[in-house]
Design a protein around this motif. Sequence first.
Motif, PDB file in Angstrom:
ATOM      1  N   ARG A 178       0.831  -1.202   0.000  1.00  0.00           N
ATOM      2  CA  ARG A 178       0.000   0.000   0.000  1.00  0.00           C
ATOM      3  C   ARG A 178       0.871   1.259   0.000  1.00  0.00           C
ATOM      4  NH1 ARG A 178      -5.174   0.201   0.560  1.00  0.00           N
ATOM      5  NH2 ARG A 178      -5.219  -1.956   1.289  1.00  0.00           N
ATOM      6  N   GLU A 179       1.940   1.239   0.805  1.00  0.00           N
ATOM      7  CA  GLU A 179       2.838   2.387   0.832  1.00  0.00           C
ATOM      8  C   GLU A 179       3.492   2.591  -0.528  1.00  0.00           C
ATOM      9  OE1 GLU A 179       7.193   3.086   2.605  1.00  0.00           O
ATOM     10  OE2 GLU A 179       5.657   2.947   4.181  1.00  0.00           O
ATOM     11  N   ILE A 180       3.926   1.491  -1.162  1.00  0.00           N
ATOM     12  CA  ILE A 180       4.546   1.571  -2.487  1.00  0.00           C
ATOM     13  C   ILE A 180       3.553   2.163  -3.495  1.00  0.00           C
ATOM     14  CG2 ILE A 180       5.417   0.191  -4.430  1.00  0.00           C
ATOM     15  CD1 ILE A 180       6.593  -1.736  -2.290  1.00  0.00           C
ATOM     16  N   ALA A 181       2.291   1.686  -3.432  1.00  0.00           N
ATOM     17  CA  ALA A 181       1.284   2.164  -4.373  1.00  0.00           C
ATOM     18  C   ALA A 181       1.017   3.649  -4.174  1.00  0.00           C
ATOM     19  CB  ALA A 181      -0.008   1.365  -4.210  1.00  0.00           C
ATOM     20  N   GLU A 182       0.963   4.100  -2.924  1.00  0.00           N
ATOM     21  CA  GLU A 182       0.714   5.520  -2.661  1.00  0.00           C
ATOM     22  C   GLU A 182       1.861   6.386  -3.172  1.00  0.00           C
ATOM     23  OE1 GLU A 182       0.076   5.588   1.517  1.00  0.00           O
ATOM     24  OE2 GLU A 182      -1.984   4.805   1.406  1.00  0.00           O
ATOM     25  N   GLN A 183       3.111   5.929  -2.969  1.00  0.00           N
ATOM     26  CA  GLN A 183       4.252   6.680  -3.494  1.00  0.00           C
ATOM     27  C   GLN A 183       4.189   6.788  -5.012  1.00  0.00           C
ATOM     28  OE1 GLN A 183       8.265   5.872  -1.929  1.00  0.00           O
ATOM     29  NE2 GLN A 183       7.277   4.481  -0.484  1.00  0.00           N
ATOM     30  N   CYS A 184       3.871   5.680  -5.651  1.00  0.00           N
ATOM     31  CA  CYS A 184       3.833   5.669  -7.115  1.00  0.00           C
ATOM     32  C   CYS A 184       2.762   6.615  -7.638  1.00  0.00           C
ATOM     33  CB  CYS A 184       3.586   4.251  -7.627  1.00  0.00           C
ATOM     34  SG  CYS A 184       4.993   3.148  -7.400  1.00  0.00           S
ATOM     35  N   ARG A 185       1.608   6.640  -6.997  1.00  0.00           N
ATOM     36  CA  ARG A 185       0.540   7.515  -7.473  1.00  0.00           C
ATOM     37  C   ARG A 185       0.912   8.975  -7.275  1.00  0.00           C
ATOM     38  NH1 ARG A 185      -2.816   3.201  -5.743  1.00  0.00           N
ATOM     39  NH2 ARG A 185      -3.549   2.157  -7.626  1.00  0.00           N
ATOM     40  N   SER A 186       1.613   9.274  -6.181  1.00  0.00           N
ATOM     41  CA  SER A 186       2.039  10.659  -5.980  1.00  0.00           C
ATOM     42  C   SER A 186       3.062  11.080  -7.021  1.00  0.00           C
ATOM     43  CB  SER A 186       2.625  10.823  -4.570  1.00  0.00           C
ATOM     44  OG  SER A 186       3.865  10.129  -4.452  1.00  0.00           O
ATOM     45  N   LEU A 187       3.803  10.100  -7.547  1.00  0.00           N
ATOM     46  CA  LEU A 187       4.805  10.379  -8.576  1.00  0.00           C
ATOM     47  C   LEU A 187       4.254  10.163  -9.989  1.00  0.00           C
ATOM     48  CD1 LEU A 187       7.791   8.531  -6.854  1.00  0.00           C
ATOM     49  CD2 LEU A 187       7.544  11.007  -7.095  1.00  0.00           C
ATOM     50  N   ARG A 188       2.974   9.772 -10.083  1.00  0.00           N
ATOM     51  CA  ARG A 188       2.329   9.480 -11.374  1.00  0.00           C
ATOM     52  C   ARG A 188       3.043   8.355 -12.117  1.00  0.00           C
ATOM     53  NH1 ARG A 188      -1.521  13.086 -12.368  1.00  0.00           N
ATOM     54  NH2 ARG A 188      -1.696  12.451 -14.537  1.00  0.00           N
ATOM     55  N   ILE A 189       3.451   7.338 -11.366  1.00  0.00           N
ATOM     56  CA  ILE A 189       4.082   6.145 -11.943  1.00  0.00           C
ATOM     57  C   ILE A 189       3.091   4.989 -11.845  1.00  0.00           C
ATOM     58  CG2 ILE A 189       5.961   4.479 -11.745  1.00  0.00           C
ATOM     59  CD1 ILE A 189       7.649   6.682 -10.477  1.00  0.00           C
ATOM     60  N   PRO A 190       2.704   4.352 -12.954  1.00  0.00           N
ATOM     61  CA  PRO A 190       1.789   3.213 -12.887  1.00  0.00           C
ATOM     62  C   PRO A 190       2.382   2.092 -12.034  1.00  0.00           C
ATOM     63  CG  PRO A 190       2.039   3.975 -15.146  1.00  0.00           C
ATOM     64  CD  PRO A 190       3.080   4.677 -14.339  1.00  0.00           C
ATOM     65  N   VAL A 191       1.534   1.454 -11.209  1.00  0.00           N
ATOM     66  CA  VAL A 191       2.021   0.443 -10.277  1.00  0.00           C
ATOM     67  C   VAL A 191       1.091  -0.765 -10.296  1.00  0.00           C
ATOM     68  CG1 VAL A 191       0.743   1.470  -8.352  1.00  0.00           C
ATOM     69  CG2 VAL A 191       2.712   0.009  -7.869  1.00  0.00           C
ATOM     70  N   SER A 192       1.665  -1.929 -10.112  1.00  0.00           N
ATOM     71  CA  SER A 192       0.916  -3.175  -9.979  1.00  0.00           C
ATOM     72  C   SER A 192       1.394  -3.883  -8.720  1.00  0.00           C
ATOM     73  CB  SER A 192       1.132  -4.077 -11.200  1.00  0.00           C
ATOM     74  OG  SER A 192       0.492  -5.329 -11.017  1.00  0.00           O
ATOM     75  N   CYS A 193       0.466  -4.236  -7.840  1.00  0.00           N
ATOM     76  CA  CYS A 193       0.791  -4.905  -6.575  1.00  0.00           C
ATOM     77  C   CYS A 193       0.199  -6.301  -6.597  1.00  0.00           C
ATOM     78  CB  CYS A 193       0.259  -4.122  -5.388  1.00  0.00           C
ATOM     79  SG  CYS A 193       0.945  -2.453  -5.239  1.00  0.00           S
ATOM     80  N   ALA A 194       1.049  -7.304  -6.526  1.00  0.00           N
ATOM     81  CA  ALA A 194       0.603  -8.693  -6.613  1.00  0.00           C
ATOM     82  C   ALA A 194      -0.392  -9.011  -5.502  1.00  0.00           C
ATOM     83  CB  ALA A 194       1.804  -9.631  -6.538  1.00  0.00           C
ATOM     84  N   ASP A 195      -1.500  -9.656  -5.889  1.00  0.00           N
ATOM     85  CA  ASP A 195      -2.517 -10.162  -4.947  1.00  0.00           C
ATOM     86  C   ASP A 195      -3.254  -9.057  -4.205  1.00  0.00           C
ATOM     87  OD1 ASP A 195      -1.919 -12.792  -5.618  1.00  0.00           O
ATOM     88  OD2 ASP A 195      -0.332 -12.926  -4.107  1.00  0.00           O
ATOM     89  N   VAL A 196      -3.113  -7.785  -4.615  1.00  0.00           N
ATOM     90  CA  VAL A 196      -3.877  -6.698  -3.988  1.00  0.00           C
ATOM     91  C   VAL A 196      -4.503  -5.874  -5.112  1.00  0.00           C
ATOM     92  CG1 VAL A 196      -3.868  -4.944  -2.180  1.00  0.00           C
ATOM     93  CG2 VAL A 196      -2.011  -6.625  -2.271  1.00  0.00           C
ATOM     94  N   PRO A 197      -5.598  -6.378  -5.724  1.00  0.00           N
ATOM     95  CA  PRO A 197      -6.149  -5.731  -6.921  1.00  0.00           C
ATOM     96  C   PRO A 197      -6.529  -4.272  -6.718  1.00  0.00           C
ATOM     97  CG  PRO A 197      -7.121  -7.902  -6.597  1.00  0.00           C
ATOM     98  CD  PRO A 197      -6.329  -7.605  -5.359  1.00  0.00           C
ATOM     99  N   ASP A 198      -7.042  -3.916  -5.513  1.00  0.00           N
ATOM    100  CA  ASP A 198      -7.507  -2.549  -5.332  1.00  0.00           C
ATOM    101  C   ASP A 198      -6.370  -1.535  -5.307  1.00  0.00           C
ATOM    102  OD1 ASP A 198      -6.900  -3.846  -2.801  1.00  0.00           O
ATOM    103  OD2 ASP A 198      -7.515  -1.961  -1.866  1.00  0.00           O
ATOM    104  N   LEU A 199      -5.114  -2.004  -5.212  1.00  0.00           N
ATOM    105  CA  LEU A 199      -3.964  -1.102  -5.240  1.00  0.00           C
ATOM    106  C   LEU A 199      -3.374  -0.960  -6.640  1.00  0.00           C
ATOM    107  CD1 LEU A 199      -2.004  -2.180  -2.009  1.00  0.00           C
ATOM    108  CD2 LEU A 199      -3.638  -0.303  -2.281  1.00  0.00           C
ATOM    109  N   CYS A 200      -3.887  -1.729  -7.589  1.00  0.00           N
ATOM    110  CA  CYS A 200      -3.237  -1.831  -8.904  1.00  0.00           C
ATOM    111  C   CYS A 200      -3.793  -0.823  -9.903  1.00  0.00           C
ATOM    112  CB  CYS A 200      -3.418  -3.238  -9.479  1.00  0.00           C
ATOM    113  SG  CYS A 200      -2.597  -4.538  -8.529  1.00  0.00           S
ATOM    114  N   ASP A 201      -2.891  -0.167 -10.644  1.00  0.00           N
ATOM    115  CA  ASP A 201      -3.270   0.556 -11.854  1.00  0.00           C
ATOM    116  C   ASP A 201      -3.412  -0.406 -13.022  1.00  0.00           C
ATOM    117  OD1 ASP A 201      -3.205   3.152 -10.673  1.00  0.00           O
ATOM    118  OD2 ASP A 201      -1.020   3.090 -10.745  1.00  0.00           O
TER     119      ASP A 201
END
Length: 875
Positions: A127-150
């Motif tokens: 979740r922390e990784i996904a939040e950082q990526c969104r603040s940087l406008r970097i698409p992110v995919s988090c394994a097994d956590v669909p609601d965090l994935c772009d």
Amino acid sequence: MSGHNLHVRDSTDAPVTMTADSTGVMPSVIVGLRFHNKHILIIGAGDVGMLRVRASVDAGARVTLSHGDTNTQQPPKPELQRLVDQGQVSLISAYVPAKDRTASDWDIATLAPDYVLSAVDDEDVSREIAEQCRSLRIPVSCADVPDLCDFWFTSVHRDGPLQIGVSTNGCGPKMASIIRQKIGNSLPPYTGRAIDNVGRLRRMVRVSEPSGDASAVSKRMSWLSTMCSTTDLSDLADLTESEMHALIEQFEEGLPASVARARAQVLSITTGSSEIETIIVPSAGGDGSGCSVPSVPVQVRQIKKIGSITLVGAGPGSLDLLTLAAKRAIETADLVLADELIAPEVLDLVRVPLVIAHKHEAGADSEQQRLNETGLHAVLDGRRVVRLKGGDAFLYGRGGEEVLYYREHGIEPTVIPGVSSALAAPALAGIPVTHRGCADQLLVLTGHGRGGSAPSAGAIPPYFQGRTLVFLMSASRTAILQEQLIQLGYPKDLPVGLIENASHPTQRSFRCTLAELPSFAEQNKVKNPTTIVIGHVVDALSTLSSGSDAGMSQNEREMRQKAAYAARLVYEAEQDEKKKLLLSQPVPPDTDSLRSDESIGNSSKSVLSIPAEIAAANILPARMIDLTDEHLVFVNKRLADRTLPQVLQWCCDTLPGLAQVSSFGVTGLVILDALDKMGETMPCIFLDTLYHFDETLEHTYRVEKHFRLDVLRYSCQQAATREEFERLYGAEMWKSDAAKYDYLVKVEPLERALRENKVKAWITGRRRDQGDARSDLDILEFDLDGRLKVNPLAHWGWDQVWGYIRHHNVPYNPLHDKKYKSVGDAHSTVPVGADGKERSGRFVGQQEADNAFRPKTECGIHNRWKYVVQRGSSC
């Protein structure tokens, strides 16, 4: 396409009413995403992380892997270590959450990746990784956590160009795999081949009708769509080259596509033969079905011509060691299948479709099977297939297995023996594998057995003083070999010779003892292809540089190496004199096609950018684009008055296999900006000489981002970094041997780039006002290798170029603001005054490659003929 089937979440700002299903998952869209040359940051190196690594590497991405997670720090697995050693993956330390991070820890913002793939087990960390990526406008995919994935990865079925992605939107990954398998099993095994044939037809149709206006596009698409919807998949898969050409004739005549009619067209009409059969051929106005239009019975006999397969030993690498029979086979082939280590100068002889195997250890068997099947289909299609194998096909080349494979299908291969490195490499290093008083036996082994395994202890016999051992492809197995040999009683002081890249311009030869072998190979960064010779014959003629001679100082070792190198230069000089003598012969009377254009226009300048002596020798390869001299002169005259967009549009619409080669100087930037405004794209090749200014490299990445390019970077094949290059060739090779330097960092990488990307025409940034050899440039000219060189700004001036740059706000190299007019390698480029010529600051301290002691004025990639005459290197 190098990419992945991905689900991408709709994240637009427009007000959209989205309804979740019963699982609470929002809708998504499956798209194809190119990873080629993109920077992918993967966090976590577990099983899922490794799946992401393999997929990203296969797609051509630049992968950075955070090894481990917040709880573990395990050493890299062997597969991962191999990818790191091959330069395909960069390792960094484990991800540290923000609350625990120190100044020495990395963060996502500093790495600036294009995409982030999180494969850690801790959902809070994801979740922390996904939040950082969104603040940087970097698409992110988090394994097994669909609601965090772009975006997230689908379960993919692949068959050649076909990719089918199945997703359950994160609800059931295992179900996606099961469904994907069922879909794959339901498709015919020839589906991928059918799609590949349709793709080839699509390209052929576009060449036949290259116009880009709406009516032409509609005509092409309608014809292809009708063909696909009315033709059985198996018929599409079985299309031969001749049948495809027959279909194109139907298109050109305005007829609907009919495979039946195309096949009838390639049948031979006969009479009075028991082989005659009657078939129904639709009339010219039919739709190909044979049902709704009048049809006529025609007596025909099908000529099912089987092609041929020839296994060709390509030798150790040098074109001089290729047999005449091998050269003839390559020149008369319809298709060439080649191993990955075949030398570029040998591959340069190929003028037909070329398939190169990539037999990394993990996939050697599957890649071998792919080549076998490709060759078999081509032979059954009536084509002459050449299978190029390094060295000799029957010496650790799996040639016997391929003979058996083709025999199982009723085809008897022809075999052309090749010069094996088992004998050639020692000879080129001055080692006789047998020598009276030293050895009268020879045993050849390989360091890579089935599945990449090392030689078993039982494969090596006990020590016998009169026996020479030769190990092929064993540079990575020196420690294992040493251990096995010493256990079998081989003396620790037994001489060992190592020959790397035998017969290539970059050949290196060393001598050490068995006791020193692993450490010596590591210290000198010896890599495959390397031949290792073990036995007293290594010292029989005492020609190798030594790593262990008692009492010998480093200076003495260097003197011995320089003496050996000097002897080789003397030999090359003798060969050069022979070539010059050949080239000095008068032009034979039958070389009219190489004359200048006096007979076809007002210009007396040849449309070939080649020196007269090479034209006289009549050694030019065939042109890759079929333009006559007369046509070229005519087109050059018409293009000279056109605007830059008009010139570029003509090139994009007319020239197949078009690419741009650029170092992103101001002229190249003008061309890039014009192409971008036109909406045209093509491969963009950048040659990294390892000696660029830091500002140039940073500028390259800015340009890549500004124009949304996938830049294809090529550099020296033997060295990945400047330090490694200087360790191999010295700190100032650019000054001491400018010709060899240019070949290693510019000429060879360019030829490899053009070959691998199937380039037939390439755009340069050269202009007439740059002077010297460029003062009489035309927009179009053929290069020595048969490719067309395009100089769109040949008639532009310096002020005109900079006017465009400033008017359109095009990003340029900041060195231009420091009085650098033309920017090349940092070691030989200096600022010039406002009144200085544009290229006067280039090539400082360098001389031309023709040994004439003249100041250098031209980059090696634009005078490659000098490497034909001086180095014997194929262009």
